[in-house]
Design an enzyme around this catalytic site. Structure first.
Site, PDB file in Angstrom:
ATOM      1  CG  ASP A  31      -1.761   1.096   1.466  1.00 55.40           C
ATOM      2  OD1 ASP A  31      -2.618   1.290   0.598  1.00 55.40           O
ATOM      3  OD2 ASP A  31      -1.602   1.823   2.471  1.00 55.40           O
TER       4      ASP A  31
ATOM      5  CG  HIS B 260       3.584  11.159  12.886  1.00 48.69           C
ATOM      6  ND1 HIS B 260       4.717  10.730  12.253  1.00 48.69           N
ATOM      7  CD2 HIS B 260       2.590  10.369  12.418  1.00 48.69           C
ATOM      8  CE1 HIS B 260       4.414   9.728  11.433  1.00 48.69           C
ATOM      9  NE2 HIS B 260       3.130   9.489  11.522  1.00 48.69           N
TER      10      HIS B 260
HETATM   11  N1  LIG Z   1       0.395   2.347   4.514  1.00 51.99           N
HETATM   12  C1  LIG Z   1       0.643   3.477   5.155  1.00 51.99           C
HETATM   13  O1  LIG Z   1      -0.044   4.482   4.963  1.00 51.99           O
HETATM   14  C2  LIG Z   1       1.796   3.569   6.104  1.00 51.99           C
HETATM   15  C3  LIG Z   1       2.652   2.512   6.300  1.00 51.99           C
HETATM   16  N2  LIG Z   1       3.711   2.626   7.138  1.00 51.99           N
HETATM   17  C4  LIG Z   1       4.653   1.522   7.334  1.00 51.99           C
HETATM   18  O2  LIG Z   1       5.251   1.224   6.087  1.00 51.99           O
HETATM   19  C5  LIG Z   1       5.468  -0.157   5.934  1.00 51.99           C
HETATM   20  C6  LIG Z   1       4.715  -0.652   4.717  1.00 51.99           C
HETATM   21  O3  LIG Z   1       3.351  -0.339   4.834  1.00 51.99           O
HETATM   22  P1  LIG Z   1       2.245  -1.000   3.890  1.00 51.99           P
HETATM   23  O4  LIG Z   1       2.634  -0.852   2.468  1.00 51.99           O
HETATM   24  O5  LIG Z   1       0.955  -0.435   4.344  1.00 51.99           O
HETATM   25  O6  LIG Z   1       2.337  -2.501   4.316  1.00 51.99           O
HETATM   26  P2  LIG Z   1       1.721  -3.777   3.614  1.00 51.99           P
HETATM   27  O7  LIG Z   1       1.031  -4.536   4.662  1.00 51.99           O
HETATM   28  O8  LIG Z   1       0.954  -3.405   2.381  1.00 51.99           O
HETATM   29  O9  LIG Z   1       3.029  -4.573   3.262  1.00 51.99           O
HETATM   30  C7  LIG Z   1       3.921  -4.235   2.210  1.00 51.99           C
HETATM   31  C8  LIG Z   1       4.329  -5.515   1.507  1.00 51.99           C
HETATM   32  O10 LIG Z   1       5.045  -6.345   2.420  1.00 51.99           O
HETATM   33  C9  LIG Z   1       4.747  -7.714   2.174  1.00 51.99           C
HETATM   34  N3  LIG Z   1       4.192  -8.300   3.393  1.00 51.99           N
HETATM   35  C10 LIG Z   1       3.090  -7.918   4.068  1.00 51.99           C
HETATM   36  N4  LIG Z   1       2.911  -8.685   5.154  1.00 51.99           N
HETATM   37  C11 LIG Z   1       3.927  -9.561   5.173  1.00 51.99           C
HETATM   38  C12 LIG Z   1       4.312 -10.605   6.045  1.00 51.99           C
HETATM   39  N5  LIG Z   1       3.610 -10.885   7.135  1.00 51.99           N
HETATM   40  N6  LIG Z   1       5.418 -11.308   5.753  1.00 51.99           N
HETATM   41  C13 LIG Z   1       6.150 -11.011   4.659  1.00 51.99           C
HETATM   42  N7  LIG Z   1       5.826 -10.031   3.805  1.00 51.99           N
HETATM   43  C14 LIG Z   1       4.745  -9.317   4.047  1.00 51.99           C
HETATM   44  C15 LIG Z   1       3.711  -7.733   1.083  1.00 51.99           C
HETATM   45  O11 LIG Z   1       4.390  -7.979  -0.152  1.00 51.99           O
HETATM   46  P3  LIG Z   1       4.569  -9.434  -0.802  1.00 51.99           P
HETATM   47  O12 LIG Z   1       3.515 -10.306  -0.234  1.00 51.99           O
HETATM   48  O13 LIG Z   1       4.432  -9.188  -2.262  1.00 51.99           O
HETATM   49  O14 LIG Z   1       5.939  -9.814  -0.394  1.00 51.99           O
HETATM   50  C16 LIG Z   1       3.147  -6.348   1.049  1.00 51.99           C
HETATM   51  O15 LIG Z   1       2.733  -5.970  -0.223  1.00 51.99           O
HETATM   52  C17 LIG Z   1       5.005  -0.777   7.237  1.00 51.99           C
HETATM   53  O16 LIG Z   1       6.102  -0.864   8.099  1.00 51.99           O
HETATM   54  C18 LIG Z   1       3.998   0.230   7.766  1.00 51.99           C
HETATM   55  O17 LIG Z   1       3.868   0.155   9.148  1.00 51.99           O
HETATM   56  C19 LIG Z   1       3.995   3.791   7.783  1.00 51.99           C
HETATM   57  C20 LIG Z   1       3.199   4.880   7.625  1.00 51.99           C
HETATM   58  C21 LIG Z   1       2.007   4.868   6.814  1.00 51.99           C
HETATM   59  O1  LIG Z   2       2.096   7.346  10.075  1.00 52.35           O
HETATM   60  C1  LIG Z   2       0.898   7.378   9.907  1.00 52.35           C
HETATM   61  O2  LIG Z   2       0.379   8.457   9.314  1.00 52.35           O
HETATM   62  C2  LIG Z   2      -0.894   8.394   8.694  1.00 52.35           C
HETATM   63  C3  LIG Z   2      -1.328   9.843   8.485  1.00 52.35           C
HETATM   64  O3  LIG Z   2      -0.448  10.457   7.610  1.00 52.35           O
HETATM   65  P1  LIG Z   2      -0.927  11.724   6.777  1.00 52.35           P
HETATM   66  O4  LIG Z   2       0.304  12.199   6.112  1.00 52.35           O
HETATM   67  O5  LIG Z   2      -1.976  11.244   5.834  1.00 52.35           O
HETATM   68  O6  LIG Z   2      -1.490  12.689   7.747  1.00 52.35           O
HETATM   69  C4  LIG Z   2      -1.897   7.660   9.540  1.00 52.35           C
HETATM   70  O7  LIG Z   2      -3.098   7.493   8.819  1.00 52.35           O
HETATM   71  C5  LIG Z   2      -1.335   6.303   9.894  1.00 52.35           C
HETATM   72  O8  LIG Z   2      -2.221   5.656  10.796  1.00 52.35           O
HETATM   73  C6  LIG Z   2       0.020   6.417  10.535  1.00 52.35           C
HETATM   74  O9  LIG Z   2       0.599   5.137  10.618  1.00 52.35           O
END
Ligand SMILES: NC(=O)C1=CN([C@@H]2O[C@H](COP(=O)(O)OP(=O)(O)OC[C@H]3O[C@@H](n4cnc5c(N)ncnc54)[C@H](OP(=O)(O)O)[C@@H]3O)[C@@H](O)[C@H]2O)C=CC1
Ligand SMILES: O=C1O[C@H](COP(=O)(O)O)[C@@H](O)[C@H](O)[C@H]1O
Length: 587
Positions: A109, A334
């Site tokens: 994501d 943050h």
């Molecule tokens: N989404 C957001 O808005 C935010 C996210 N973050 C942090 O950024 C990082 C990535 O976030 P996000 O993209 O939402 O995460 P996802 O859950 O979408 O994971 C990213 C990718 O990691 C792989 N993955 C997910 N779960 C597992 C698992 N259990 N074991 C191995 N591989 C796994 C998958 O790829 P595949 O299966 O193809 O290997 C997945 O597409 C995280 O640390 C999150 O906490 C921080 C701030 C905001």
């Molecule tokens: O780090 C995070 O930030 C987002 C909010 O970010 P913003 O730039 O859209 O304000 C929050 O939704 C998420 O829970 C948190 O992990």
């Protein structure tokens, strides 16, 4: 509370950081000069690319630097930056270097929503070196074309500069490649390394890895990348996404594990709020305006409020969120980072270490947080206008009896001479009535105010000044002042001196991820979290989090879409404060 999915121990394979790098002779730094402006400016040239880091330093183009991580520019170049015509000679540029950026977790994501679009924006703005490639890495099977299709939907061009948008997108996508592999497979990283080398075509190679994966995978990736896919002749840097642990212990363990493979200089812990325009501007506002700096203390400031609210719940992220909660998700990082920036003493310079030295002093001066300083809440289902909104516990990935806080308010204090007794109130919540992030500074009353009877209302609070930095949406800085209502009589009201960014600066504001990615590429660490800052942040919050969990404190329920639990008002009132965002004037 669920068990931490974080990190149990470092991988069994142990190598020292130095084992993963080839030492090569140092080459001179290469520089470009960048003219001063409120915005990043580049000097366009056929042969060189020119970047500017967010502290205004000229950038080292992709060049071989100290060790493997690179260092910011030497002072003499920083100082000479402002002098017209002091451009270093073109010969000092290393046009033979390349940059490879690997987004690990490319199928996820964050990668789709933020990282690839930010990289494209940098490319669109000519902020990336001439020779760069982007690799997506994840387990999902995908071709290069598949990755390009996936990300093409989220790339956008600046509204104010649409020229050649489609062409630029095509050119960018052609530089994007995908490699499918396991996160703990050195063999798969050897394959990635091979592909990278092909693209780098013998040039000096700098490599940036962005860990956009869940935290339990961080160490595996760092181990494999540093052992099998680090640069042999340039730098290697790793951007690590939050969460950096879940408490002092797990965070310390994560740092210890990462440092088996990387030096502190190679680790870029991202807090994307530090890359937001208004947060960046906080120090500018304070340190470059004589009207503010003298007021920045307990002598004039009555309280400071750091407010984060979202008008949606944990939709889709309940699994992650339930293990962390709002205090770890927003406050510990943050909001606390903003507090540290707000409250720090004047740094010796704008260099990363000078700024982070001051921030860490603030964090270490915080009064320990007590349970009575905190209110926690959780949203419940709610129906409005024929539409129903779910409760937090309706999320299928959240346990029905979850006590995880989706809202928290806290009163913090800094035990130092400048801020003694000033409440720093934080409030963060999901599923509230609005999406907003702001910093509010409420000033003290005017002593012996001559005009106190001239207000339409006699509320003392109404007569005080308030400075608001609206971080988002609709970036703005406004100052509430008392003003004479025009006319023959003498009546005062509150008005705003308002700097609304969209009116003053028609240029689109870059996303925080753009700024931070560019800084990481440039080796500028100012907006990234140093390990001692992280330790201090966890030292502040860990005892409170433990107590909340051990005592199974039940969060106060608040309806989805409301203004949050009433407990937050009592908390503020205990400290003689009214939340500025609920005053009715601009809420
Ligand atoms: N989404 C957001 O808005 C935010 C996210 N973050 C942090 O950024 C990082 C990535 O976030 P996000 O993209 O939402 O995460 P996802 O859950 O979408 O994971 C990213 C990718 O990691 C792989 N993955 C997910 N779960 C597992 C698992 N259990 N074991 C191995 N591989 C796994 C998958 O790829 P595949 O299966 O193809 O290997 C997945 O597409 C995280 O640390 C999150 O906490 C921080 C701030 C905001
Ligand atoms: O780090 C995070 O930030 C987002 C909010 O970010 P913003 O730039 O859209 O304000 C929050 O939704 C998420 O829970 C948190 O992990």
């Amino acid at each position: 509370m669920a068990t931490p999915t974080h990190l149990n121990s470092c991988s069994s394979t142990t190598f020292t950081a130095s084992s993963s790098f080839v030492i090569v002779p140092r080459k001179p730094h290469s520089f470009t000069w960048v003219s001063h402006s409120q915005t990043r400016l580049r000097i366009h040239s056929k042969t060189h690319f020119h970047l500017k880091s967010s502290n205004g330093h000229p950038i080292n183009t992709v060049s071989l630097q100290d060790g493997s991580a690179g260092t910011p520019l030497p002072k003499k170049h920083v100082e000479s930056r402002g002098k017209e015509g002091s451009l270093p000679s073109p010969e000092s540029d290393n046009s033979e270097s390349s940059l490879s950026i690997t987004v690990v977790g490319a199928s996820g994501d964050l990668a789709k929503k933020k990282i690839f679009p930010a990289l494209f924006a940098l490319y669109y703005e000519d902020c990336l070196p001439k020779s760069f490639v982007v690799f997506g890495y994840a387990r999902t099977k995908m071709t290069d074309e598949g990755l390009r299709n996936m990300i093409s939907g989220t790339l956008t061009c600046r509204i104010d500069k649409r020229e050649n948008c489609e062409d630029k997108m095509d050119q960018f996508l052609k530089r994007c490649f995908y490699h499918s592999g396991q996160y703990n497979s050195e063999e798969h990283f050897v394959e990635l390394n091979k592909k990278m080398k092909e693209k780098e075509a013998g040039k000096l190679s700098n490599r940036l890895f962005y860990l956009s994966v869940p935290p339990n995978i961080f160490v595996d990736v760092v181990r494999c990348a540093s052992l099998r896919a680090s640069s042999e002749n340039g730098w290697m840097r790793v951007i690590v996404e939050k969460p950096f642990g879940r408490d002092s212990e797990s965070s310390g363990e994560l740092t210890r594990c990462l440092k088996q493979y990387l030096t502190e200089d190679q680790i870029f812990r991202i807090d994307h709020y530090l890359g937001k325009e208004l947060v960046e501007n906080l120090s500018v506002l304070r340190f470059s305006n004589l009207v503010f700096e003298p007021l920045w203390s307990r002598n004039y400031i009555r309280n400071v409020q750091l407010i984060f609210s979202e008008d949606f719940g944990t939709e889709g992220r309940g699994g992650y969120f339930d293990n962390y909660g709002i205090i770890r998700d927003i406050m510990q990082n943050h909001l606390l980072q903003i507090l540290a920036l707000f409250a720090m003493e004047t740094p010796v310079s704008l260099d990363a270490e000078d700024i982070r030295n001051e921030k860490v002093k603030v964090l270490r001066s915080m009064r320990p947080l007590q349970l009575e300083d905190v209110v926690v809440g959780q949203y419940k289902g709610h129906s409005k206008g024929g539409k129903s909104y779910p409760a937090y516990t309706d999320d299928p990935t959240v346990p029905k009896d979850s006590l995880t806080a989706t809202f928290a308010a806290a009163a913090l204090f800094i035990n130092n001479a400048r801020w003694d007794g000033v409440p720093f109130l934080m409030k963060a919540g999901k599923a509230l009535h609005t999406k907003r992030a702001e910093i509010r500074v409420q000033f003290r009353h005017v002593p012996g105010n001559l005009y106190k009877r001239k207000f339409g209302t006699d509320l003392l609070d109404k007569a005080t000044n308030e400075l608001v930095l609206r971080v988002q949406p609709d970036e703005a800085i406004y100052l509430k002042i008392n003003n004479k209502v025009p006319g023959l009589g003498m009546r005062l009201d509150r008005s705003d001196l308002n700097l609304l960014y969209r009116a003053r600066y028609p240029r689109e504001i870059p996303d925080a991820y753009e700024r931070l990615l560019l800084d990481a590429i440039e080796g500028e660490r100012r907006l990234f979290i140093r390990s001692d800052e992280l330790d201090a942040a966890w030292t502040l919050f860990t005892p409170l989090l433990n107590e909340l969990e051990e005592k199974k404190i039940v969060p106060e329920l608040y309806p989805y879409g409301s203004r949050g639990p009433v407990g937050a008002h009592y908390l503020a009132a205990n400290h003689n404060v009214r939340w500025g965002d609920l005053s009715g004037e601009d809420s």
